[in-house]
Motif scaffolding. Structure first.
Motif, PDB file in Angstrom:
ATOM      1  N   ILE A 274     -11.965  81.152  -4.543  1.00  0.00           N
ATOM      2  CA  ILE A 274     -11.653  80.567  -5.855  1.00  0.00           C
ATOM      3  C   ILE A 274     -11.629  79.037  -5.728  1.00  0.00           C
ATOM      4  O   ILE A 274     -10.927  78.495  -4.877  1.00  0.00           O
ATOM      5  CB  ILE A 274     -10.280  81.059  -6.370  1.00  0.00           C
ATOM      6  N   PRO A 275     -12.381  78.316  -6.564  1.00  0.00           N
ATOM      7  CA  PRO A 275     -12.312  76.857  -6.543  1.00  0.00           C
ATOM      8  C   PRO A 275     -10.892  76.396  -6.863  1.00  0.00           C
ATOM      9  O   PRO A 275     -10.200  77.008  -7.678  1.00  0.00           O
ATOM     10  CB  PRO A 275     -13.288  76.414  -7.634  1.00  0.00           C
ATOM     11  N   LEU A 276     -10.491  75.307  -6.227  1.00  0.00           N
ATOM     12  CA  LEU A 276      -9.116  74.840  -6.351  1.00  0.00           C
ATOM     13  C   LEU A 276      -9.086  73.322  -6.496  1.00  0.00           C
ATOM     14  O   LEU A 276      -9.695  72.617  -5.696  1.00  0.00           O
ATOM     15  CB  LEU A 276      -8.379  75.270  -5.077  1.00  0.00           C
ATOM     16  N   PHE A 277      -8.390  72.851  -7.539  1.00  0.00           N
ATOM     17  CA  PHE A 277      -8.246  71.407  -7.767  1.00  0.00           C
ATOM     18  C   PHE A 277      -6.785  71.024  -7.579  1.00  0.00           C
ATOM     19  O   PHE A 277      -5.886  71.764  -7.983  1.00  0.00           O
ATOM     20  CB  PHE A 277      -8.598  71.006  -9.203  1.00  0.00           C
ATOM     21  N   ILE A 278      -6.564  69.843  -7.031  1.00  0.00           N
ATOM     22  CA  ILE A 278      -5.231  69.248  -6.995  1.00  0.00           C
ATOM     23  C   ILE A 278      -5.207  68.143  -8.045  1.00  0.00           C
ATOM     24  O   ILE A 278      -6.131  67.325  -8.115  1.00  0.00           O
ATOM     25  CB  ILE A 278      -4.921  68.639  -5.613  1.00  0.00           C
ATOM     26  N   VAL A 279      -4.140  68.120  -8.860  1.00  0.00           N
ATOM     27  CA  VAL A 279      -3.885  67.015  -9.780  1.00  0.00           C
ATOM     28  C   VAL A 279      -2.477  66.545  -9.453  1.00  0.00           C
ATOM     29  O   VAL A 279      -1.507  67.254  -9.710  1.00  0.00           O
ATOM     30  CB  VAL A 279      -4.007  67.445 -11.261  1.00  0.00           C
ATOM     31  N   SER A 280      -2.370  65.363  -8.845  1.00  0.00           N
ATOM     32  CA  SER A 280      -1.083  64.931  -8.301  1.00  0.00           C
ATOM     33  C   SER A 280      -0.889  63.423  -8.406  1.00  0.00           C
ATOM     34  O   SER A 280      -1.851  62.665  -8.490  1.00  0.00           O
ATOM     35  CB  SER A 280      -1.001  65.346  -6.829  1.00  0.00           C
ATOM     36  N   THR A 281       0.373  63.019  -8.360  1.00  0.00           N
ATOM     37  CA  THR A 281       0.693  61.586  -8.300  1.00  0.00           C
ATOM     38  C   THR A 281       0.499  61.054  -6.886  1.00  0.00           C
ATOM     39  O   THR A 281       0.447  59.843  -6.682  1.00  0.00           O
ATOM     40  CB  THR A 281       2.150  61.306  -8.726  1.00  0.00           C
ATOM     41  N   GLU A 282       0.418  61.944  -5.904  1.00  0.00           N
ATOM     42  CA  GLU A 282       0.218  61.534  -4.511  1.00  0.00           C
ATOM     43  C   GLU A 282      -1.190  60.969  -4.383  1.00  0.00           C
ATOM     44  O   GLU A 282      -2.168  61.704  -4.478  1.00  0.00           O
ATOM     45  CB  GLU A 282       0.405  62.719  -3.561  1.00  0.00           C
ATOM     46  N   SER A 283      -1.291  59.655  -4.169  1.00  0.00           N
ATOM     47  CA  SER A 283      -2.606  59.022  -4.221  1.00  0.00           C
ATOM     48  C   SER A 283      -3.032  58.357  -2.913  1.00  0.00           C
ATOM     49  O   SER A 283      -4.078  57.728  -2.856  1.00  0.00           O
ATOM     50  CB  SER A 283      -2.627  57.976  -5.336  1.00  0.00           C
ATOM     51  N   GLY A 284      -2.234  58.507  -1.868  1.00  0.00           N
ATOM     52  CA  GLY A 284      -2.586  57.903  -0.589  1.00  0.00           C
ATOM     53  C   GLY A 284      -3.767  58.600   0.065  1.00  0.00           C
ATOM     54  O   GLY A 284      -4.017  59.776  -0.186  1.00  0.00           O
ATOM     55  N   GLU A 285      -4.476  57.866   0.900  1.00  0.00           N
ATOM     56  CA  GLU A 285      -5.633  58.433   1.591  1.00  0.00           C
ATOM     57  C   GLU A 285      -5.244  59.654   2.422  1.00  0.00           C
ATOM     58  O   GLU A 285      -5.968  60.643   2.472  1.00  0.00           O
ATOM     59  CB  GLU A 285      -6.285  57.365   2.481  1.00  0.00           C
TER      60      GLU A 285
ATOM     61  N   VAL B 154      -6.029  62.152  -9.248  1.00  0.00           N
ATOM     62  CA  VAL B 154      -4.743  61.455  -9.202  1.00  0.00           C
ATOM     63  C   VAL B 154      -4.240  61.254 -10.633  1.00  0.00           C
ATOM     64  O   VAL B 154      -4.998  60.863 -11.523  1.00  0.00           O
ATOM     65  CB  VAL B 154      -4.902  60.097  -8.473  1.00  0.00           C
ATOM     66  N   LYS B 155      -2.943  61.550 -10.828  1.00  0.00           N
ATOM     67  CA  LYS B 155      -2.306  61.313 -12.133  1.00  0.00           C
ATOM     68  C   LYS B 155      -2.046  59.819 -12.276  1.00  0.00           C
ATOM     69  O   LYS B 155      -1.655  59.183 -11.311  1.00  0.00           O
ATOM     70  CB  LYS B 155      -0.970  62.059 -12.222  1.00  0.00           C
ATOM     71  N   PRO B 156      -2.193  59.250 -13.450  1.00  0.00           N
ATOM     72  CA  PRO B 156      -2.710  59.915 -14.652  1.00  0.00           C
ATOM     73  C   PRO B 156      -4.210  60.183 -14.499  1.00  0.00           C
ATOM     74  O   PRO B 156      -4.961  59.306 -14.119  1.00  0.00           O
ATOM     75  CB  PRO B 156      -2.435  58.915 -15.764  1.00  0.00           C
TER      76      PRO B 156
ATOM     77  N   THR C 293      -3.588  72.831  -9.342  1.00  0.00           N
ATOM     78  CA  THR C 293      -2.191  72.759  -8.918  1.00  0.00           C
ATOM     79  C   THR C 293      -1.738  71.328  -8.675  1.00  0.00           C
ATOM     80  O   THR C 293      -2.519  70.471  -8.273  1.00  0.00           O
ATOM     81  CB  THR C 293      -1.958  73.594  -7.637  1.00  0.00           C
ATOM     82  N   ASP C 294      -0.471  71.111  -8.926  1.00  0.00           N
ATOM     83  CA  ASP C 294       0.220  69.889  -8.542  1.00  0.00           C
ATOM     84  C   ASP C 294       0.614  70.065  -7.078  1.00  0.00           C
ATOM     85  O   ASP C 294       0.577  71.176  -6.549  1.00  0.00           O
ATOM     86  CB  ASP C 294       1.464  69.738  -9.434  1.00  0.00           C
ATOM     87  N   ILE C 295       0.994  68.984  -6.415  1.00  0.00           N
ATOM     88  CA  ILE C 295       1.505  69.103  -5.050  1.00  0.00           C
ATOM     89  C   ILE C 295       3.020  69.249  -5.064  1.00  0.00           C
ATOM     90  O   ILE C 295       3.572  70.157  -4.467  1.00  0.00           O
ATOM     91  CB  ILE C 295       1.099  67.894  -4.182  1.00  0.00           C
ATOM     92  N   ASN C 296       3.693  68.335  -5.749  1.00  0.00           N
ATOM     93  CA  ASN C 296       5.159  68.298  -5.729  1.00  0.00           C
ATOM     94  C   ASN C 296       5.745  69.258  -6.759  1.00  0.00           C
ATOM     95  O   ASN C 296       5.804  68.951  -7.943  1.00  0.00           O
ATOM     96  CB  ASN C 296       5.657  66.875  -6.002  1.00  0.00           C
ATOM     97  N   MET C 297       6.154  70.432  -6.266  1.00  0.00           N
ATOM     98  CA  MET C 297       6.798  71.427  -7.121  1.00  0.00           C
ATOM     99  C   MET C 297       7.962  72.035  -6.350  1.00  0.00           C
ATOM    100  O   MET C 297       7.950  72.050  -5.121  1.00  0.00           O
ATOM    101  CB  MET C 297       5.806  72.538  -7.506  1.00  0.00           C
TER     102      MET C 297
END
Length: 121
Positions: free
Chosen positions: A77-88, A104-106, A52-56
């Motif tokens: 269920i295993p869950l991955f985040i793929v997002s532009t949000e890259s802060g700690e 983190v995208k890209p 999932t993305d964060i910003n939707m």
């Protein structure tokens, strides 16, 4: 065949995620253009991994993760985040909610493929 749910509102990014995983030729992909759509699909689709993305719009990725982790039917269920949000803080929040991985995208397509295979075999 194992099934992966991809929740991403950007058509371009969703296509990139799908094509990256399709290269592995081992998984079926279910696509959702929003967090709300992902929540509607979960009871109807048996999935083995969620990306999932964060910003939707409507329901964001963090709300989706919270729902999945608090629901006994989906919490394993295993869950991955793929997002532009890259802060700690973003990474910490995603992991605190229960994301197994955070890219983190890209994103690096090879890294995503390796993680998918690590969790699904």
């Amino acid at each position: 065949m194992k099934r992966i749910l991809i929740a991403e509102d950007s058509n371009t990014m969703r296509s990139m995620l799908v094509s990256t995983i399709d290269e592995l030729e081992k998984y079926t992909i279910v696509e959702a253009a929003s967090g709300f759509e992902a929540l509607r699909l979960l009871p109807r689709e048996q999935v083995d991994l969620i990306i999932t993305d964060i910003n939707m719009p409507d329901i964001n990725g963090l709300e989706l993760i919270s729902y999945v982790r608090n629901n006994p039917n989906y919490q394993s269920i295993p869950l991955f985040i793929v997002s532009t949000e890259s802060g700690e803080k973003d990474l910490e929040k995603g992991r605190a909610l229960g994301a197994n991985e955070y890219l983190v995208k890209p994103f690096d397509p090879v890294k995503l493929q390796e993680l998918v295979q690590k969790y699904l075999g």
